[in-house]
Every structure is written in C-alpha cells, then in structure tokens.
Design a protein around this motif. Sequence first.
Motif: not given
Length: 705
Positions: A29-37, A98-99, A115-122
């Motif tokens: 489970l990730i708490k989002t900080s940024l996402s990219l369109i 990213v979150g 942990d700070r992570v990148v994923s293919n989350g929406n």
Amino acid sequence: MKQIVQYFNNGETVLLDVPVPNINEYQILIKTSLSLISSGTEKMLLEFGKGNVFQKVKQQPEKVKTVLQKTKTDGLLATYDAVKNKIEQPISMGYCNVGEVIKVGNNVKGFKKGDRVVSNGNHAEYVVVTENLCALIPNDVSDEKALFTVLCSIGLNGIRLAKPTFGETFLVSGLGIIGLLTAQILKNNGCNVIGIDIDREKCNLAESYGIKSLQLTEFVDSTNWCLEQNNALELDGVLITASTKSNQPIELATKVTRKGGRIILIGQSGLNINRNEFYKKELSFQVSCSYGPGRYDKNYEEYGNDYPIGFVRWTEKRNFEAILNALKCDLINTKDLISHKFEFNKAIDAYELLRTSKSSLGIVLIYESKKIAKEMKTISNSQKAKIEEAKIEEVKINSNDLSFLGAGNYAGSFLIPSFKKAGANFKTIAASTGLNATFLGKKYNFDVITTDLKNIFNDESQSIVISTRHDSHAKFTLEALSKGKNVFLEKPLCLTRKELDQITNFNFNNQILMVGFNRRFSPLIQKVKTQLEILDSPKTFIYTCNAGKLIENHWLKDPSIGGGRLIGEACHFVDLLRYLTSSKIEDLKVFFSNDSVESETFTIQVCFSDGSIGSIHYFSNGNRNFPKERLEIFCSESIFQIDNFRKLNILNKSKKKSKTLFKQDKGQDNCTKSFLKAVVESSKSPIPINELFEVQDFLLRGINL
C-alpha cells in the motif's frame, strides 16, 4: 480517498471518493506524493471515451464480433444488458506513480514502511501494487525524476527488442514523451539517433538533446531526409513511438530500414504492412509489450514469482531499476518533459488541458500530504448520510436488509440487480478494492461502502451475499453464520473436504444457507420439472456445456483458488440434475481429457437412487457459435431439450411442443427472489441444505478429496 476514473459510456473523467484499498500478502500500500499523466496513452483513452457509439465500434471490431456471437446464442436483451453493464463501469486512469510505502504484505520482500518507491499505480491518493511492479527510488533521485521510470521502461523494453549495437543508426518515429525518452536512452547506448514528429516544438526539444529531428509536413521528403542523416545509407532500425491510426509510420520505416533491419512498434500505428518491402529486405518486425518480460503474467505480477536472472536478464522490475540508476547518473533529461503541474484536486482541469492542447507533454499531479485524506476504508453513501443528518437514533432492522461481500463482474451484472428487483434493502457493500464497490454502492444506493471486510459481518443486516473468489467462500460463510446471518453464497460451497466438514458440522440456528444454483429456478427448467414429476420414472440426462477455453493463467483454473472448472463451475450442472431427479446421488465419476484435475475438458457420469443416470459433458475445446448449454432429457418415451435457457422442445408420443423465450433466463431473478422470500417469511431454504452438502461431497469424491 480520491481517485481519478473515466466512464467509457459517456467519456466523463471524474475525481471519485472511494475507500482505501486493502492489501493481500503479496501487495504493497502506497501513499501517493506525485503521479504523471501520460500525454499519449491517457489522451487516447479520453478520445475513445468521448467518441460516439459508431466511433467506438469502429475502433474495436473484434469486440463487435463477440457481441454478435453472444446475441446469436443468448438473445438480444441478454447481450444488451451485458454490454451496458460493462461500459458503465469506470476504469482507473494513470500508471506512473511515486509515493511512500504505508503497509507491506507478509510475502513481500525488499520493501518496508517508509520506503520511497515508484510504481505503475494509478492516479489515486493511495494505490496498491505488487512488489514486481514497484522499485525503490535511490536517495539521489528526486520524486519528479522518478515519475518517468515507467514511461522510460516502455521505451527501454522496445530498445532491448531492437538489440542496438554501438554506432548503429536508429530513427525514433514520434517524439512525444515516450519517444523523447526512448531517443535519449538509445543515444546513451552509443547509437546515432534521429527523430521525426508533426510537432515543431517536440522536434526542437529533441534537438536540444543532440538528436537531429524533422518536422513532418506535406512539403518534406522524410525518406530522403532519413537517408541523408546516415550518409545516404539505409538505417539499422526504426522504433515507432507515435500514437496514430495512420499507416504512415510503418510505410516510412520499411522504406528507410536496411536489409535485415529491425522495426519495433512501441506506440500505436496502422499496420497495413507491405509484404514486398519486408520480403525483399528480410525485415524484422516486433511489437513491444509494455515495460518488459513479466507483464500480464499472473505468477510474476500477482504472486511475486521472479524469473531467474540467468534465463531472463531484464524483467519489468529490473527495467525499472535500470532506469532509476540511469536517472541517478543524470543520463536521462526529464526536467524539460514536464509541461504542466496541477494540484491533485484540480486533476479534472489537467485532463481538460490534455484533451484540448496539442503541445502538452508530461502533466504532473501533486498530492499535498497535508491534504491527503486519512486512510479511510469505509465511506457513507447518501442514504446513510441522510439518516445521520436527521439524527435518527434507532434504525429499524428489516428482514429484507442485505449486505454484499464482493463487487466483481457477476455480482454487478446479475446478483445485485436481481436482489434489487426482489426488493432487497441494501446496507453494506464490501470489497478488497474500492473502485468497483464504490461504483456499485452508488448505483444501487448501499448505505455503506467499505474495503474493511470485517465491517460487513458486524453490520445490522440479517443476511449477506458472498460473491468473492472461491477459496474464500468457506471462511466467509462460517464467519457470517457465526454472526447469526443468513448466507446466499455464489457457487461453489467450498473447495476442500476439511471446509465441507466445518460447514456441515456448524450448529445452524434457524439460519438459511443457500448456494446460488440459479438454473433450478429457470422458467424452462420449472416447466420441465412439472412434466417429469408426472412421468415418475427414471430419467436419462445428457448435459453439454460448450464452456470455451480460459486464458492460461486464469484464477479459476488454479485448484487452490478457483477449484478448477469441475468444482468452480460444473457444480451447477450436478445440482440441476439432482434437482430434476428429486433423488439422491449414489455414484459420481469424473473422466478428464488429459487425466489431470486441472483439465478444462471432462465428462461427469452420475447415478441416482431412483435409477436415473446422467452424463455431463463440460468441454473447453468447442466453438463459440454453438450454444453454450444444452440439456437433453429422455424419460417414458418423451424427450425434453433445452437450448441455452432460451428454447424448450418437448417431444412425446402424440405431439411436439416448443417454447422460446425472448430473453435468455438462467433463473437468477427467481433464485434471489426465493432466497429473500424465505428470509422475510422465516421459512425453509429454497434449496434443502442436505442437497448442497450432497452435491459438494460427491464432487470432492470425484477428484479424491
């Protein structure tokens, strides 16, 4: 929390309130900080959603064929309902996230809280991903840089398929955000890279990276220009990163690529290939699949089973890690690829910009941590809110109060609409992921929508419908029964002998336990049942199910999760024969086509105590143009034939009768209505519980469990 979704039926993009999703033992489970369109993929989805019916049909001809086949076998109304339910459901938008890690499943390795992570989350305030779709961000890489990891990996996978060598010349056709990233990665491989695009600004940006570029217009000769950039020699390969319906990218690629060269399709393009060009030059053409090996493999993505590095060097996760390392070393420029930034609560404005602007590249959504909602797993729907606002202290519990555990396709398409027609008063809907539960909860006015599955067993409803994956049926059934609730369970009852014993030995306190064997309640079956009771002699059954083949890694085929198609689906047909004979099963044998319980093709032979016999042929190797189900019954010189629960033929000594329904009716409405009626009237279960146990017992014996 809030999440961005799109509705395909009207093309509307919405910032929706949904409960925070649950995680299983393989998820994070990730708490989002940024996402990219992504200006390519997501703009394409927007345009598809905004298109009219004819435009959508034109883009998906294979779906049209499926719809026509279903209309032929199931009828127009049944097909209309299925299509309508499908296109009404919202889809999640986004795949660059990213979150910060909030929770980690028990079987996840290499990640921990914080942990700070990148994923293919929406695009959502909280996302759930598995460990192979997630990577740790190095300390020296900013969140904004890391946002481009997934898009870079899409380009990187195409490059790996092209197998470039130092000094080769490649054309990148299409200089959108993925094209610009791909061109940079190719350049870092020691290749001479050139690019083309219809947008002058994107060509200028590529030039700033040292990539010679050409703006495509009707006045330029793109073929000659490409050759001029390579000393009049044909190119070693072309990577198509454009998103277009035009055939122009593939036509140009075949003209400018040398004999034995490679053409890789990363984006979307028309594919009317000129065989003569490919034949003369012996060109290689390949379509690149997303981020790399492992994509769409359930064992890799859902269960974290990695490919051995000695056999598969670059998986999608390793591609993520390779890109993050390149970003750490400043080998890829991402700063100039961000054209706009929006706060997440203004995301709809961002999508409007994407839809109307031709010059936008990467659009960053910023999730202010102080504004991110608490990790709420339960939200109240309008009806519940009105009750609270009115400060009603005591809410009357009605016998038709009903809660739903599970919000999958069958629940949304059949069970919930059927219970709605029957007059159920919906209380709580619970599911592991919040989007489907929210859509169905709002559509059918459930009081509470939750991803905290414990809530549903403690709510005020007297009855619960369980429509989850098969391996959870026994556990949830026992938990609901222990709370004094009536249970309507989507088949099967359970998967193992131990589970059956636990349910059988439960001390029922006037509670109803019913499995959704709806075929019993079909109007055509009811008509046949009446006739068979008059004949009162042994019957012979031939039941043919033209089931069709499932995809290789479908969860239903896994004996530990879905029970296989024997336990997971064929239980319907054994129960139906048991019902029509009104006689106990004496023996049941199963013959698999390849001597494996995982087979999708098998025959069941059943003997009943009144002398009736039956053969159930469950075949996955047929043709979709043939009706899915056909039941033939031979008894006292009479023959009954039911085709796909739409048409009944009766042939006896004196006459032949037939009845055709306008709409296929497998009995779902009558089944749910009978359950709710039994609950309200405190009467016996419509399906005797001993018959449920009997069917399950003999099926488990059939596979020696």
